[in-house]
Enzyme design. Structure first.
Site, PDB file in Angstrom:
ATOM      1  N   GLU A  57      11.275 -12.179  31.541  1.00 27.78           N
ATOM      2  CA  GLU A  57      11.673 -11.241  30.562  1.00 27.78           C
ATOM      3  C   GLU A  57      11.603  -9.930  31.662  1.00 27.78           C
ATOM      4  O   GLU A  57      12.565  -9.022  31.400  1.00 27.78           O
ATOM      5  CB  GLU A  57      10.721 -10.884  29.518  1.00 27.78           C
ATOM      6  CG  GLU A  57      10.962 -11.891  28.421  1.00 27.78           C
ATOM      7  CD  GLU A  57      12.237 -11.711  27.482  1.00 27.78           C
ATOM      8  OE1 GLU A  57      12.201 -10.540  27.303  1.00 27.78           O
ATOM      9  OE2 GLU A  57      12.863 -12.607  27.277  1.00 27.78           O
ATOM     10  N   ASP A  75      23.220  -5.198  25.114  1.00 31.15           N
ATOM     11  CA  ASP A  75      23.258  -6.686  24.580  1.00 31.15           C
ATOM     12  C   ASP A  75      23.823  -6.330  22.822  1.00 31.15           C
ATOM     13  O   ASP A  75      23.881  -7.254  22.104  1.00 31.15           O
ATOM     14  CB  ASP A  75      21.970  -7.278  24.466  1.00 31.15           C
ATOM     15  CG  ASP A  75      20.727  -6.790  23.781  1.00 31.15           C
ATOM     16  OD1 ASP A  75      20.842  -5.592  23.294  1.00 31.15           O
ATOM     17  OD2 ASP A  75      19.769  -7.431  23.508  1.00 31.15           O
ATOM     18  N   THR A  80      15.587  -1.977  23.495  1.00 34.55           N
ATOM     19  CA  THR A  80      14.573  -3.271  23.792  1.00 34.55           C
ATOM     20  C   THR A  80      13.529  -2.486  24.456  1.00 34.55           C
ATOM     21  O   THR A  80      13.410  -1.896  25.448  1.00 34.55           O
ATOM     22  CB  THR A  80      15.085  -4.315  24.685  1.00 34.55           C
ATOM     23  OG1 THR A  80      16.236  -4.612  24.039  1.00 34.55           O
ATOM     24  CG2 THR A  80      14.329  -5.304  25.030  1.00 34.55           C
TER      25      THR A  80
END
Length: 283
Positions: A57, A75, A80
């Protein structure tokens, strides 16, 4: 939940549980290699799991450095952020900030709760933007915010994954494979979610709890996961399966026993020993 790619694209372009680990304390003391029997929820194994996830990640083994991480990775799910990649567009970032505010009402993120509610389910930054990003990074130094991130990780991602894997008769490696899939794809039953990946795997092989072979089932699960990654992501990179989890499976390392050596996005990593409670890192 989520159906998103890993945060970093290929270079070519979610509290420790109080569960005893039989024999592990002795092993750490004398330097022997002993397997933490309870599985991924044994604190040293959980630490290893988080380092494995962080390598994919965030391109690091230091997952605790990621409390402050936040960006829009393009995305379609807004911001995020944090140790598992909580998203403003999928509800779990809202849950983290809500929990944080419940435990510490006066905090840098509390004022953004109305905006987080409005953007949930969208990619919008409305009411957030740079002030929100700055507040997130400021809050990341607060132990209460770190604990909120870890609690959400456990409640939504880690604990359900480990329970399901144990019910399917899987050992530590299989429990990690379930956890990592839930982190990336979410725990739902949509086409690319964990539930569908598991269903597709079970159509090919039975898990041990149903009398199947553990290796055959995990290979089927990883095959189904690769298909989901290719459907769900722009980059389609499956290295966290091919050069990480499949490596451990081919070695028949069902207990996720260090030393562990793998690659994600071509970058090499190594965990030499079980982490000790004192330093909490395994490198």
């Amino acid at each position: 939940m989520r159906d998103r790619p890993a945060r970093r694209p290929p270079r070519i372009a979610r509290r420790n549980l109080r569960i005893g680990c039989a024999g592990l304390a002795v092993a750490l003391t004398v330097g022997a290699a002993r397997t933490p029997e309870p599985g991924l929820d044994c604190p040293p194994a959980k630490e290893v799991a988080m380092e494995l996830v962080a390598s994919a990640e965030n391109s690091t083994l230091d997952w605790r450095s990621q409390y402050q991480y936040i960006e829009d990775i393009g995305d379609g799910q807004g911001y995020t952020g944090g140790i598992i990649g909580f998203c403003s567009g999928t509800g779990d970032m809202l849950d983290v900030v809500t929990l944080y505010t419940r435990n510490r009402p006066a905090n840098p993120l509390a004022a953004f709760l109305p905006a987080l509610r409005k953007v949930n389910g969208t990619s919008s930054h409305a009411g957030l933007g740079d002030p929100f990003v700055k507040a997130w990074k400021t809050a990341a130094t607060d132990k209460a915010f770190q604990e909120a991130q870890e609690e959400e990780r456990d409640h939504v991602y880690f604990d359900p994954s480990v329970r399901r894997a144990k019910a399917d008769g899987l050992r530590t490696l299989g429990q990690f494979i379930y956890f990592d899939a839930t982190v990336m794809h979410g725990g739902g039953d949509d086409r690319n979610g964990f539930g569908s990946i598991r269903k597709n795997a079970m159509a090919k092989a039975k898990p041990p709890a149903l009398g199947g072979d553990e290796a055959a089932y995990l290979n089927a699960f990883l095959d189904a996961r690769k298909a989901a990654i290719k459907r769900a992501t722009v980059h389609g990179d499956t290295s966290r399966v091919d050069t990480e989890q499949r490596v451990f499976l081919n070695e028949r390392n069902f207990t996720l026993q260090p030393p562990l050596r793998w690659k994600t996005y071509g970058d090499p990593y190594e965990i030499r020993n079980w982490p000790s409670p004192e330093n909490r890192h395994a490198t």
